[in-house]
Motif scaffolding. Sequence first.
Motif, short mmCIF file in Angstrom:
data_model
loop_
_atom_site.label_atom_id
_atom_site.label_comp_id
_atom_site.label_asym_id
_atom_site.label_seq_id
_atom_site.Cartn_x
_atom_site.Cartn_y
_atom_site.Cartn_z
N ILE A 142 98.56 5.22 -54.04
CA ILE A 142 97.33 4.90 -53.29
C ILE A 142 96.92 6.07 -52.41
O ILE A 142 95.75 6.44 -52.35
CB ILE A 142 97.53 3.61 -52.46
N VAL A 143 97.87 6.68 -51.74
CA VAL A 143 97.56 7.84 -50.89
C VAL A 143 97.02 8.99 -51.74
O VAL A 143 96.02 9.63 -51.40
CB VAL A 143 98.80 8.27 -50.07
N SER A 164 93.57 8.20 -52.84
CA SER A 164 92.66 8.29 -51.68
C SER A 164 92.31 9.74 -51.38
O SER A 164 91.15 10.07 -51.11
CB SER A 164 93.28 7.64 -50.45
N TRP A 184 88.62 11.33 -51.68
CA TRP A 184 88.02 12.03 -50.54
C TRP A 184 87.56 13.42 -50.96
O TRP A 184 86.47 13.87 -50.59
CB TRP A 184 89.05 12.10 -49.41
#
Length: 160
Positions: free
Chosen positions: A17-18, A21, A25
């Motif tokens: 998930i990180v 993300s 971004w």
Amino acid sequence: MSLSLAVGLSLLAMLVIVALSVYAWRLWREVERRKARREEEVARANRNCIESLQALSQAMLERQVDMVEGALRCKVLLDIIDHRLTERDGWKVFREVQAEAKHLHTHQARRELSPKDRHREDKEREAIAARHERSLHHAAAALQAFCLKWSGHGASRAAN
């Protein structure tokens, strides 16, 4: 399922998930950068068109350029900025002249015409210019004011 396996899978899921993300971004930043660059290019193109329109309309007012040629060039430049600009009452003449002159040869094709055909087309251009002389003069004057307004207001909404 053992506790250590559950914790390991949870950590792996959080890591994915990180990572996703961070990737999202970065993509968002790139889209914003490209959007800003595109807007800058459009603004620069519009400024160049305005400068050309200002010089061209001044030449038309001073009769330093053939009025039909000037009208055709103004139409192209206004279309680059916003094609709806030639729908304004004062600038419809540019569309009208373009429609009347669309069959006339330009550039290399004109040079390849026989002198007789070139003379015939010159007479047609003169007739078109004579029919629209007053409207073209007013349109050129309106373009001067438009260019000054655009330059004075940073082109923010002069096209509206």
